[in-house]
Design an enzyme around this catalytic site. Structure first.
Site, PDB file in Angstrom:
ATOM      1  N   ARG A  48      23.490  34.269  40.488  1.00  0.00           N
ATOM      2  CA  ARG A  48      22.620  33.765  39.409  1.00  0.00           C
ATOM      3  C   ARG A  48      21.482  34.711  39.036  1.00  0.00           C
ATOM      4  O   ARG A  48      20.494  34.296  38.431  1.00  0.00           O
ATOM      5  CB  ARG A  48      22.076  32.382  39.743  1.00  0.00           C
ATOM      6  CG  ARG A  48      23.158  31.319  39.895  1.00  0.00           C
ATOM      7  CD  ARG A  48      22.559  29.927  39.965  1.00  0.00           C
ATOM      8  NE  ARG A  48      23.592  28.914  40.023  1.00  0.00           N
ATOM      9  CZ  ARG A  48      24.075  28.391  41.145  1.00  0.00           C
ATOM     10  NH1 ARG A  48      23.597  28.805  42.323  1.00  0.00           N
ATOM     11  NH2 ARG A  48      25.006  27.473  41.112  1.00  0.00           N
ATOM     12  N   LYS A  67      20.201  43.426  26.416  1.00  0.00           N
ATOM     13  CA  LYS A  67      21.500  42.913  25.989  1.00  0.00           C
ATOM     14  C   LYS A  67      22.567  43.428  26.950  1.00  0.00           C
ATOM     15  O   LYS A  67      22.721  44.636  27.127  1.00  0.00           O
ATOM     16  CB  LYS A  67      21.835  43.381  24.566  1.00  0.00           C
ATOM     17  CG  LYS A  67      21.206  42.554  23.468  1.00  0.00           C
ATOM     18  CD  LYS A  67      21.774  42.983  22.123  1.00  0.00           C
ATOM     19  CE  LYS A  67      21.260  42.123  21.003  1.00  0.00           C
ATOM     20  NZ  LYS A  67      21.841  42.520  19.699  1.00  0.00           N
ATOM     21  N   GLU A  70      22.730  56.019  16.257  1.00  0.00           N
ATOM     22  CA  GLU A  70      21.701  55.036  16.584  1.00  0.00           C
ATOM     23  C   GLU A  70      20.299  55.589  16.321  1.00  0.00           C
ATOM     24  O   GLU A  70      19.396  54.855  15.926  1.00  0.00           O
ATOM     25  CB  GLU A  70      21.837  54.607  18.048  1.00  0.00           C
ATOM     26  CG  GLU A  70      23.127  53.862  18.379  1.00  0.00           C
ATOM     27  CD  GLU A  70      23.124  52.411  17.909  1.00  0.00           C
ATOM     28  OE1 GLU A  70      22.178  52.000  17.201  1.00  0.00           O
ATOM     29  OE2 GLU A  70      24.083  51.692  18.247  1.00  0.00           O
ATOM     30  N   LYS A  78      12.233  50.135  19.401  1.00  0.00           N
ATOM     31  CA  LYS A  78      12.999  49.041  19.999  1.00  0.00           C
ATOM     32  C   LYS A  78      12.138  48.186  20.907  1.00  0.00           C
ATOM     33  O   LYS A  78      12.267  46.959  20.921  1.00  0.00           O
ATOM     34  CB  LYS A  78      14.209  49.581  20.757  1.00  0.00           C
ATOM     35  CG  LYS A  78      15.099  48.445  21.252  1.00  0.00           C
ATOM     36  CD  LYS A  78      16.511  48.857  21.524  1.00  0.00           C
ATOM     37  CE  LYS A  78      17.388  47.629  21.772  1.00  0.00           C
ATOM     38  NZ  LYS A  78      18.784  47.992  22.086  1.00  0.00           N
ATOM     39  N   GLU A  89      16.842  37.705  19.699  1.00  0.00           N
ATOM     40  CA  GLU A  89      17.443  37.925  18.387  1.00  0.00           C
ATOM     41  C   GLU A  89      17.505  36.664  17.531  1.00  0.00           C
ATOM     42  O   GLU A  89      18.531  36.337  16.936  1.00  0.00           O
ATOM     43  CB  GLU A  89      18.856  38.512  18.543  1.00  0.00           C
ATOM     44  CG  GLU A  89      19.326  39.277  17.310  1.00  0.00           C
ATOM     45  CD  GLU A  89      20.615  40.037  17.549  1.00  0.00           C
ATOM     46  OE1 GLU A  89      21.612  39.710  16.907  1.00  0.00           O
ATOM     47  OE2 GLU A  89      20.604  40.963  18.389  1.00  0.00           O
ATOM     48  N   ARG A 112      14.878  41.038  15.456  1.00  0.00           N
ATOM     49  CA  ARG A 112      15.737  41.896  16.272  1.00  0.00           C
ATOM     50  C   ARG A 112      17.115  42.095  15.633  1.00  0.00           C
ATOM     51  O   ARG A 112      17.793  43.093  15.915  1.00  0.00           O
ATOM     52  CB  ARG A 112      15.881  41.323  17.686  1.00  0.00           C
ATOM     53  CG  ARG A 112      16.664  42.256  18.604  1.00  0.00           C
ATOM     54  CD  ARG A 112      16.577  41.887  20.074  1.00  0.00           C
ATOM     55  NE  ARG A 112      17.356  42.810  20.877  1.00  0.00           N
ATOM     56  CZ  ARG A 112      17.383  42.839  22.196  1.00  0.00           C
ATOM     57  NH1 ARG A 112      16.658  41.956  22.886  1.00  0.00           N
ATOM     58  NH2 ARG A 112      18.122  43.722  22.850  1.00  0.00           N
ATOM     59  N   ASN A 144      20.846  45.678  14.309  1.00  0.00           N
ATOM     60  CA  ASN A 144      22.301  45.671  14.174  1.00  0.00           C
ATOM     61  C   ASN A 144      22.779  46.292  12.869  1.00  0.00           C
ATOM     62  O   ASN A 144      23.936  46.082  12.479  1.00  0.00           O
ATOM     63  CB  ASN A 144      22.828  44.235  14.273  1.00  0.00           C
ATOM     64  CG  ASN A 144      22.679  43.654  15.667  1.00  0.00           C
ATOM     65  OD1 ASN A 144      22.978  44.321  16.652  1.00  0.00           O
ATOM     66  ND2 ASN A 144      22.192  42.433  15.754  1.00  0.00           N
ATOM     67  N   HIS A 201      26.400  47.500  12.518  1.00  0.00           N
ATOM     68  CA  HIS A 201      27.185  47.045  13.657  1.00  0.00           C
ATOM     69  C   HIS A 201      28.245  46.008  13.288  1.00  0.00           C
ATOM     70  O   HIS A 201      29.285  45.932  13.945  1.00  0.00           O
ATOM     71  CB  HIS A 201      26.261  46.489  14.747  1.00  0.00           C
ATOM     72  CG  HIS A 201      25.508  47.543  15.493  1.00  0.00           C
ATOM     73  ND1 HIS A 201      24.661  48.428  14.859  1.00  0.00           N
ATOM     74  CD2 HIS A 201      25.476  47.867  16.817  1.00  0.00           C
ATOM     75  CE1 HIS A 201      24.137  49.247  15.773  1.00  0.00           C
ATOM     76  NE2 HIS A 201      24.617  48.924  16.949  1.00  0.00           N
ATOM     77  N   HIS A 243      31.602  47.146  14.615  1.00  0.00           N
ATOM     78  CA  HIS A 243      32.333  46.428  15.657  1.00  0.00           C
ATOM     79  C   HIS A 243      33.737  46.064  15.193  1.00  0.00           C
ATOM     80  O   HIS A 243      34.679  46.027  16.003  1.00  0.00           O
ATOM     81  CB  HIS A 243      31.569  45.170  16.060  1.00  0.00           C
ATOM     82  CG  HIS A 243      30.360  45.438  16.892  1.00  0.00           C
ATOM     83  ND1 HIS A 243      29.446  44.456  17.224  1.00  0.00           N
ATOM     84  CD2 HIS A 243      29.904  46.578  17.469  1.00  0.00           C
ATOM     85  CE1 HIS A 243      28.483  44.977  17.979  1.00  0.00           C
ATOM     86  NE2 HIS A 243      28.737  46.263  18.131  1.00  0.00           N
ATOM     87  N   HIS A 276      31.490  54.120  19.793  1.00  0.00           N
ATOM     88  CA  HIS A 276      30.620  53.114  19.180  1.00  0.00           C
ATOM     89  C   HIS A 276      29.752  53.726  18.078  1.00  0.00           C
ATOM     90  O   HIS A 276      29.645  53.171  16.980  1.00  0.00           O
ATOM     91  CB  HIS A 276      29.740  52.483  20.256  1.00  0.00           C
ATOM     92  CG  HIS A 276      28.730  51.520  19.727  1.00  0.00           C
ATOM     93  ND1 HIS A 276      29.082  50.331  19.126  1.00  0.00           N
ATOM     94  CD2 HIS A 276      27.370  51.574  19.683  1.00  0.00           C
ATOM     95  CE1 HIS A 276      27.986  49.691  18.740  1.00  0.00           C
ATOM     96  NE2 HIS A 276      26.932  50.422  19.077  1.00  0.00           N
TER      97      HIS A 276
END
Length: 359
Positions: free
Chosen positions: A121, A143, A185, A227, A237, A241, A245, A248, A252, A265
């Protein structure tokens, strides 16, 4: 050495940026107490280059250190690899006080972070990113995720590291294709948040390709600061935030459709950013002149600017509708409104997207 703080109350942490930081025991000691059990998780490409140095530094803190080396590549960012990490930790009888060290690029950082969030956990972890893309983006902000065959980063958690240690010296062993992918990026930050930084990139992109240390330090620091500010304002997000993206949603889709690892990527994000810019222009949100500057900088960074010729509108949209920004079945896209600003747009007509993708 540059130092930037991600301010998240009791989960705040430092980002340290400089050359040859893997020997700096004080940086590791700030997040690893003496006598702790530590597992350095890396991959078969990075571990032979840097694992011994990192392990020696952590050993100097009187810690017990083990190395787990995983296969290298986006195609291994899966639940099977995640389960392999869990098995290693369980078979080694590691407790809740174990500390994981993610030594590698974005794949390692994401999957180790998810493992840290999940094992018993939640256990502590440190990000030690070794690619430009990971240094300027994925190592910061918490993330963590693995991929599913139906979508990228669909299984994961928000889970912050205890520290991020960025040694830009290791970029000298990075293949040129990987370096270019990281620049996608870097450029993104200029487009969404900092016009002056975009202009700096226009004037200095060749210095970054040449691995000029001063230029690298400045670019990495500027991206991390942007960032860090965004994450501090919107950790999970729910608002600003999402602007991180840019490119993206399209990108993606390319990664998932073409097969993870076939397009890097950053390469997919580059094309996605161009498609987002064209979409914004079609909507009257950005000038054609700004779009051309965005395209030109990506080209000078040795990045692709055209989508795969085997992908069509239906191929894109089936993946895009699974994007994490989709709310109530409505596609939401991050679109640039000028160089230095962007917004989330929820009402882009499909005929506009068909036209942009078709071109």
């Amino acid at each position: 050495m540059e130092r930037i703080n991600v301010n998240l109350d009791d989960r705040s942490y430092p980002i340290s940026i400089g050359a040859e930081l893997f020997d700096n025991s004080a940086l590791f000691a700030s997040a690893i107490s003496a006598g702790k059990q530590v597992v350095v998780v890396s991959n078969d490409t990075v571990a032979p280059l840097y694992a011994d140095k990192v392990i020696a530094t952590i050993n100097s803190l009187s810690c017990q250190v083990a190395l787990l080396s995983l296969p290298d590549g986006e195609q291994y960012k899966t639940l099977d690899t995640f389960n392999h990490i869990m098995t290693f930790l369980l078979e080694g009888n590691y407790g809740r006080d174990v500390i994981l060290v993610a030594l590698g690029g974005g794949v390692i950082g994401d999957i180790v972070g998810f493992a840290a969030a999940s094992y018993q956990r939640g256990v502590d972890f440190i990000q030690v990113p070794t690619t430009l893309l990971a240094q300027v983006d994925s190592s910061v902000g918490g993330k963590t995720a693995v991929n599913h065959r139906l979508g990228k980063n669909m299984i994961g958690a928000f889970y912050q590291p205890k520290a991020v240690i960025i040694d830009n010296y290791c970029l000298h062993t990075l293949p040129q294709r990987e370096l270019a992918a990281g620049l996608a990026e870097v450029i993104k930050y200029g487009i969404i948040a900092d016009h002056d930084f975009f202009v700096w990139l226009e004037n200095n992109i060749e210095r970054l390709h040449a691995l000029d240390n001063e230029a690298l330090c400045y670019a990495i620091s500027r991206c991390c600061q942007i960032k860090a500010d965004v994450v501090a304002a919107d950790e999970k997000e729910s608002g600003v935030r999402a602007l991180l993206n840019l490119g993206h949603t399209f990108g993606h889709a390319i990664e998932a459709e073409m097969g993870y690892g076939n397009w890097l990527h950053g390469e997919a994000v580059s094309v996605g950013t161009i498609l987002a810019a064209h979409t914004a222009a079609k909507q009257g949100l950005i000038s054609d002149a700004d779009v051309m500057r965005i395209i030109a900088l990506h080209q000078r960074a040795n990045l692709p600017v055209v989508a795969p010729d085997t992908m069509f509108f239906d191929d894109f949209i089936k993946h895009m509708m699974r994007d994490k920004k989709v709310l109530s079945g409505q596609l939401r896209l991050v679109l640039p409104t000028s160089i230095g600003s962007a917004e989330v747009v929820a009402d882009v007509p499909f005929d506009v997207l068909q036209d942009v993708i078709g071109r």
